[in-house]
Design an enzyme around this catalytic site. Structure first.
Site, PDB file in Angstrom:
ATOM      1  N   GLY A  45      15.836  22.663   7.506  1.00  0.00           N
ATOM      2  CA  GLY A  45      15.848  22.860   6.069  1.00  0.00           C
ATOM      3  C   GLY A  45      16.988  23.799   5.716  1.00  0.00           C
ATOM      4  CD  GLN A  50      18.731  29.162   4.290  1.00  0.00           C
ATOM      5  OE1 GLN A  50      18.243  28.087   4.028  1.00  0.00           O
ATOM      6  NE2 GLN A  50      18.652  29.705   5.493  1.00  0.00           N
ATOM      7  CB  CYS A  98      15.259  31.909   8.621  1.00  0.00           C
ATOM      8  SG  CYS A  98      16.167  31.726   7.083  1.00  0.00           S
ATOM      9  CG  LEU A  99      19.760  27.636   9.705  1.00  0.00           C
ATOM     10  CD1 LEU A  99      20.364  26.553   8.827  1.00  0.00           C
ATOM     11  CD2 LEU A  99      20.238  27.505  11.148  1.00  0.00           C
ATOM     12  CG  HIS A 140      11.276  28.738   5.793  1.00  0.00           C
ATOM     13  ND1 HIS A 140      11.107  29.621   6.844  1.00  0.00           N
ATOM     14  CD2 HIS A 140      12.601  28.821   5.467  1.00  0.00           C
ATOM     15  CE1 HIS A 140      12.260  30.190   7.114  1.00  0.00           C
ATOM     16  NE2 HIS A 140      13.187  29.723   6.303  1.00  0.00           N
ATOM     17  CD  GLU A 141      14.462  25.697   3.952  1.00  0.00           C
ATOM     18  OE1 GLU A 141      15.333  26.332   3.322  1.00  0.00           O
ATOM     19  OE2 GLU A 141      14.321  25.787   5.186  1.00  0.00           O
ATOM     20  CG  HIS A 144      15.421  30.562   1.692  1.00  0.00           C
ATOM     21  ND1 HIS A 144      15.886  31.779   2.153  1.00  0.00           N
ATOM     22  CD2 HIS A 144      15.156  29.830   2.812  1.00  0.00           C
ATOM     23  CE1 HIS A 144      15.907  31.777   3.483  1.00  0.00           C
ATOM     24  NE2 HIS A 144      15.451  30.616   3.913  1.00  0.00           N
TER      25      HIS A 144
HETATM   26 ZN    ZN Z   1      15.248  30.088   5.899  1.00  0.00          ZN
END
Ligand code: ZN
Length: 183
Positions: A45, A50, A98-99, A140-141, A144
């Protein structure tokens, strides 16, 4: 184009993102690039903040979980202006990374099932109930877009244990295999 990933400590990751409409400049190209960036960084995702854009947009592809979770088969989607309007009382513990928070993986409690309303890349409205990995990835996304990262969801004790690592990360001390940005 592969975007650099904004890392923990960046202001854009703490913003309340804004809704967009069809007039958003070069949206198809942005969505294409977000998928390319997500695949290049081996994420499942990727949310717009991000890559430094404070808009309510994220992309997902749950295919890597398809073997263990049938609901993740073909779960490749674009979410624009999403709204989670119902969450199950039952919560489940699942491992997240998470990236934007490289090198940290933690078990996080979240509702097992959600109902979500959103627009796809063609601005067609959808209303879906999600469970399993799709529900997990989407929550999760979605976080953000409201300025949260998954470590915010940890217990007080886990947060305390991670504090030094996160503080160091915010100061640029981290390593990962993809291009990053921090400001
Ligand atoms: Zn993330």
């Amino acid at each position: 184009m592969i975007y650099p990933i904004y890392i923990y400590g960046s202001g854009v990751l703490r913003k309340e993102c804004v809704e967009i409409d069809e007039s958003y400049p070069e949206l198809p190209k942005l969505i294409e690039d977000m998928f390319a960036t997500m695949y290049a960084t081996e994420g499942v995702g990727l949310a717009a903040p991000q890559i430094g854009k404070d808009i309510r947009l994220f992309v997902v592809d749950g295919t890597p979980f398809a073997e263990e979770d049938p609901t993740a088969v073909d779960f490749k989607k674009v979410f624009i202006n999403p709204e989670i309007y119902e969450e199950s009382d039952e919560e489940v513990l699942m491992s997240e990374g998470c990236l934007s928070v490289p090198g940290i993986h933690e078990d996080v409690y979240r509702p097992e099932r959600i109902k979500i309303n959103y627009l796809d890349e063609n601005f067609v409205e959808h209303d879906e109930e999600l469970t399993g990995w799709p529900a997990r990835i989407v929550q999760h996304e979605y976080d953000h877009l409201d300025g949260f990262v998954f470590t915010d969801r940890l217990s007080a004790i886990r947060k305390t244990m991670l504090r030094n690592k996160l503080n160091a990360m915010a100061k640029g001390k981290f390593s990962c295999a993809y291009r990053t940005k921090q400001k």
